[in-house]
Design a protein around this motif. Structure first.
Motif, mmCIF file in Angstrom:
data_model
loop_
_atom_site.group_PDB
_atom_site.id
_atom_site.type_symbol
_atom_site.label_atom_id
_atom_site.label_comp_id
_atom_site.label_asym_id
_atom_site.label_seq_id
_atom_site.Cartn_x
_atom_site.Cartn_y
_atom_site.Cartn_z
ATOM 1 N N LYS A 182 3.814 4.674 7.631
ATOM 2 C CA LYS A 182 4.796 4.409 6.581
ATOM 3 C C LYS A 182 6.193 4.169 7.154
ATOM 4 O O LYS A 182 6.519 4.635 8.246
ATOM 5 N N THR B 48 0.627 4.102 -2.707
ATOM 6 C CA THR B 48 0.322 5.482 -2.330
ATOM 7 C C THR B 48 1.331 6.465 -2.903
ATOM 8 O O THR B 48 0.964 7.490 -3.493
ATOM 9 N N ARG C 183 0.833 -1.204 0.000
ATOM 10 C CA ARG C 183 0.000 0.000 0.000
ATOM 11 C C ARG C 183 0.866 1.252 0.000
ATOM 12 O O ARG C 183 0.558 2.230 -0.695
ATOM 13 N N GLN C 184 1.967 1.232 0.746
ATOM 14 C CA GLN C 184 2.853 2.388 0.777
ATOM 15 C C GLN C 184 3.398 2.700 -0.615
ATOM 16 O O GLN C 184 3.438 3.859 -1.033
ATOM 17 N N LYS D 224 -1.881 6.139 -5.934
ATOM 18 C CA LYS D 224 -2.965 5.611 -5.103
ATOM 19 C C LYS D 224 -3.880 4.641 -5.853
ATOM 20 O O LYS D 224 -5.078 4.560 -5.577
ATOM 21 N N ASP E 118 -2.181 4.206 7.068
ATOM 22 C CA ASP E 118 -1.212 5.025 6.342
ATOM 23 C C ASP E 118 0.094 5.224 7.102
ATOM 24 O O ASP E 118 0.883 6.114 6.757
#
Length: 237
Positions: free
Chosen positions: A220, A157, A153-154, A162, A218
């Motif tokens: 990170k 993003t 996901r990082q 995204k 979120d």
């Protein structure tokens, strides 16, 4: 420091010059850490790891699975002994952590063995809770649960605009109930106070214990290096 001492024997740079480069790199890293590291209060990966450490002795083996938590454990846990960290580095896959922790505990029954995992990696080998029960292996399991494949996901993003695909894990099972179904104990925690109560309970009980830490999706790893980039080109996110 140990790594730098080993590197000296393979370089043509004279020792004083190399030491000066090391010192400069350390100073630059500390400056970056002060500026960009996780300095927030609350239930952050840094605060989770540091809070857990307060209840552990130096006679502790730290194991990681593969993912963001692996980097956080490397950054934030204050290692004191050689071979205290058991991790696959960049050569492993998700699911490594739990079997490795079982092996570490069997080999070192007098040590406290704690394994940091993500919710994704834990589900690769969560059936090994049965092995932990059957063989009475007192591993302490800490899940950094953001309901996503956090490392992927990082990247999605920061690098892929995204475009999230195949990374959402919000339909995962209740890990505490899963532990209890296997005859173990567990706790779901959302703040440092709950976490410290859970780690005290885990250490006192002496058997396998799951601590499910609910963190923000979120969170990170800082810094990171993008694909195809040199190690000197950081993304400070």
């Amino acid at each position: 420091e140990i790594i730098w001492q080993e590197m000296k024997q393979y370089t043509d740079i004279q020792e004083p010059e190399l030491d000066e480069k090391v010192k400069k790199n350390i100073e630059e890293y500390k400056a970056l850490e002060a500026k960009y590291s996780d300095l927030r209060e609350g239930f952050t990966p840094k605060n989770i790891i540091q809070s857990i450490n307060k209840h552990l002795t130096q006679n502790t083996a730290v194991v990681t699975d593969v993912g963001q938590h692996q980097m956080w454990a490397a950054q934030f846990y204050p290692y004191k002994n050689e071979r205290q960290l058991i991790t696959s580095g960049g050569l492993g896959t998700m699911g490594y952590g739990l079997p490795a922790a079982i092996g570490a505990k069997v080999a070192n029954p007098d040590k406290t063995v704690i394994v940091f995992m993500g919710d994704g990696g834990f589900q690769m080998n969560m059936q090994e809770l049965g092995t932990i029960l059957q063989s009475n292996v007192g591993v302490k399991m800490v899940i950094m649960n953001n309901s996503w494949l956090g490392m992927v996901r990082q990247w999605q993003t920061l690098i892929y605009d995204k475009h999230y695909a195949a990374t959402n894990l919000d339909r995962s099972p209740d890990f505490v109930k899963l532990a209890e179904a296997y005859g173990l104990k567990g706790a779901r925690v959302c703040n440092v106070e709950q976490l410290e109560e859970a780690i005290r309970d885990a250490l006192a009980w002496g058997h396998g214990y799951v601590i499910d830490c609910v963190i923000d999706m979120d969170e990170k790893v800082r810094p990171m290096v993008g694909g195809g980039s040199p190690i000197t080109k950081f993304i400070i996110c």
